[in-house]
Write a protein that holds these residues in place. Structure first.
Motif, PDB file in Angstrom:
ATOM      1  N   VAL A 129       0.838  -1.200   0.000  1.00 10.54           N
ATOM      2  CA  VAL A 129       0.000   0.000   0.000  1.00 10.54           C
ATOM      3  C   VAL A 129       0.876   1.254   0.000  1.00 10.54           C
ATOM      4  O   VAL A 129       0.588   2.230  -0.702  1.00 10.54           O
ATOM      5  N   HIS A 132       2.330   1.761  -3.426  1.00 11.08           N
ATOM      6  CA  HIS A 132       1.282   2.238  -4.336  1.00 11.08           C
ATOM      7  C   HIS A 132       1.056   3.738  -4.161  1.00 11.08           C
ATOM      8  O   HIS A 132       0.964   4.476  -5.148  1.00 11.08           O
ATOM      9  N   ARG A 133       0.966   4.199  -2.915  1.00 10.00           N
ATOM     10  CA  ARG A 133       0.758   5.633  -2.674  1.00 10.00           C
ATOM     11  C   ARG A 133       1.910   6.456  -3.249  1.00 10.00           C
ATOM     12  O   ARG A 133       1.696   7.491  -3.889  1.00 10.00           O
ATOM     13  N   TYR A 136       1.741   6.540  -7.021  1.00  9.32           N
ATOM     14  CA  TYR A 136       0.592   7.333  -7.465  1.00  9.32           C
ATOM     15  C   TYR A 136       0.899   8.823  -7.353  1.00  9.32           C
ATOM     16  O   TYR A 136       0.608   9.609  -8.265  1.00  9.32           O
ATOM     17  N   LEU A 137       1.519   9.218  -6.249  1.00 10.35           N
ATOM     18  CA  LEU A 137       1.850  10.629  -6.055  1.00 10.35           C
ATOM     19  C   LEU A 137       2.987  11.066  -6.974  1.00 10.35           C
ATOM     20  O   LEU A 137       3.092  12.250  -7.313  1.00 10.35           O
ATOM     21  N   TYR A 158       2.650  10.358   5.078  1.00 10.02           N
ATOM     22  CA  TYR A 158       1.361  10.088   4.435  1.00 10.02           C
ATOM     23  C   TYR A 158       1.424   8.770   3.655  1.00 10.02           C
ATOM     24  O   TYR A 158       0.499   7.941   3.730  1.00 10.02           O
ATOM     25  N   CYS A 159       2.503   8.554   2.909  1.00 13.60           N
ATOM     26  CA  CYS A 159       2.624   7.308   2.154  1.00 13.60           C
ATOM     27  C   CYS A 159       2.584   6.100   3.082  1.00 13.60           C
ATOM     28  O   CYS A 159       1.995   5.068   2.744  1.00 13.60           O
ATOM     29  N   GLY A 162      -1.296   6.943   5.381  1.00 20.79           N
ATOM     30  CA  GLY A 162      -2.536   7.442   4.786  1.00 20.79           C
ATOM     31  C   GLY A 162      -3.171   8.542   5.608  1.00 20.79           C
ATOM     32  O   GLY A 162      -4.275   9.004   5.304  1.00 20.79           O
ATOM     33  N   SER A 230      -7.668   8.335   1.185  1.00 22.84           N
ATOM     34  CA  SER A 230      -7.124   7.523   0.100  1.00 22.84           C
ATOM     35  C   SER A 230      -6.302   8.406  -0.829  1.00 22.84           C
ATOM     36  O   SER A 230      -6.578   9.604  -0.989  1.00 22.84           O
ATOM     37  N   VAL A 231      -5.293   7.831  -1.445  1.00 22.97           N
ATOM     38  CA  VAL A 231      -4.414   8.631  -2.293  1.00 22.97           C
ATOM     39  C   VAL A 231      -5.155   9.151  -3.521  1.00 22.97           C
ATOM     40  O   VAL A 231      -4.883  10.260  -4.012  1.00 22.97           O
ATOM     41  N   GLU A 232      -6.126   8.378  -4.012  1.00 23.96           N
ATOM     42  CA  GLU A 232      -6.913   8.852  -5.152  1.00 23.96           C
ATOM     43  C   GLU A 232      -7.772  10.049  -4.760  1.00 23.96           C
ATOM     44  O   GLU A 232      -7.911  11.021  -5.523  1.00 23.96           O
ATOM     45  N   THR A 235      -5.457  13.323  -4.309  1.00 26.42           N
ATOM     46  CA  THR A 235      -5.042  14.039  -5.506  1.00 26.42           C
ATOM     47  C   THR A 235      -6.205  14.755  -6.181  1.00 26.42           C
ATOM     48  O   THR A 235      -6.031  15.844  -6.738  1.00 26.42           O
TER      49      THR A 235
END
Length: 258
Positions: A129, A132-133, A136-137, A158-159, A162, A230-232, A235
Motif C-alpha cells: 500500500v 502504491h501511494r 501514485y503521487l 502520508y505514504c 494514509g 485515500s491517495v486517489e 489528488t
C-alpha cells in the motif's frame, strides 16, 4: 536500529521503507520512500514555495536530490509541474548516511529520541500500500511544498500511514518541523521562571519538559485533527482545492487513548 541511531545498511532496505538522510550539519533531514530496484520516491521543493521569510530558506535548497556536474546515468530528470520525484538511492542520499524512520514506537522510546523526525507513534500500513501511494503521487503530485505544513517528511508519513492533517492552517505531520519550532518555544515558555528563580537547572528542566510535551502532542499518532485519506481522493482534492472538506469517503480516526 537502536535508541540513539536509526542508521541502517542499504542491503537491509525493502520496498515501502521510509528512509531519510541528514543534510546541513544534522539541522535538516530529507525523507523519502524506498520502492525497490535502488529507487526512492521523495518530495522536493522544486521552486514551488515562495519562501518562509526566515533563515530556513537556505536549508530548503538541500531538500533536493544530489547535484553533480556529471549527470546520473540512472535518474531521469524530473518534470517541473510538481515536486514528487524518483531518484536512485545514491542521489537521494547526496553523500549522506542512510537512516530508516521508525513506526509504532512506544511512548517511552519516542520521548527518549529527543530529536524529532526520526520516529512516530503511528502505525504503518502494509508495504504494498505504501509503495502504491508513493508511485501514485509520483504521477499526480503532493501539492505545494511548505517546510512547516507540507514537506518531504509529511509526504513520507502520508505514504506510510494514509493520515493527513486536513487543515493546512496548522502544522503538518512533520516531526522535524515541530522540533524546529519547539526548541525556541520551550525556551520562551520557560523564561517566566526567571521571575521566581535563578536556578538554571530548573529553567532547563522546564524547557525540556515543554519541548517533549509539544513533540508528543503533535505526533501524527496522537493528533485528533487527522483523517485517513485515500491517495486517489487526495489528488482529486488537491486538483479542486477542496482538501479541507470532509466527506463520508474519509474515515475519521478514533480519539487516542490517554
Amino acid at each position: 536500529m537502536g535508541l540513539f541511531s536509526n542508521r541502517v545498511s542499504k542491503d537491509s532496505l525493502k520496498p515501502g521503507d521510509h528512509i531519510y538522510s541528514w543534510r546541513t550539519a544534522y539541522i535538516y533531514a530529507h525523507h523519502g520512500i524506498y520502492v525497490g530496484d535502488n529507487k526512492v520516491i521523495h518530495f522536493t521543493r522544486r521552486g514551488q514555495e515562495v519562501g518562509t521569510g526566515t533563515m530556513l530558506d537556505v536549508l530548503l535548497v538541500s531538500s533536493g536530490p544530489a547535484r553533480s556536474q556529471v549527470p546520473c546515468s540512472t535518474c531521469i530528470p524530473p518534470e517541473e509541474d510538481h515536486g514528487v520525484v524518483s531518484s536512485c538511492l545514491n542521489c537521494f542520499l547526496a553523500g549522506g548516511i542512510l537512516y530508516r524512520f521508525e513506526y509504532a514506537v512506544s511512548p517511552a522510546l519516542f520521548l527518549a529520541k529527543a530529536r524529532g523526525g526520526t520516529c512516530t507513534l503511528a502505525v504503518t500500513d502494509p508495504d504494498d500500500v505504501v509503495v502504491h501511494r508513493a508511485n501514485y503521487l509520483l504521477n499526480n503530485g503532493f501539492g505545494c511544498y511548505n517546510v512547516f505544513k507540507n514537506n518531504c517528511e509529511d509526504f513520507a508519513i502520508y505514504c506510510k500511514t494514509g493520515l493527513l492533517v486536513l487543515d493546512k492552517r496548522t502544522m503538518g505531520q512533520s516531526g522535524q518541523a515541530v522540533s524546529i519550532i519547539g526548541g525556541p518555544l520551550a525556551a520562551v515558555l520557560s523564561t517566566p521562571l526567571r521571575l521566581v528563580t535563578t536556578n538554571v537547572y530548573g529553567m532547563a528542566a522546564t524547557a525540556v519538559g515543554v519541548y517533549c510535551a509539544s513533540r508528543y502532542a503533535a505526533d501524527i499518532g496522537m493528533r485528533r485533527d487527522v483523517m485517513k485519506v485515500s491517495v486517489e481522493d487526495l489528488t482529486s482534492r488537491l486538483a479542486t482545492g477542496a482538501l479541507q472538506l470532509v466527506e463520508p469517503s474519509m474515515q475519521a480516526l478514533p480519539a487516542p487513548i490517554s
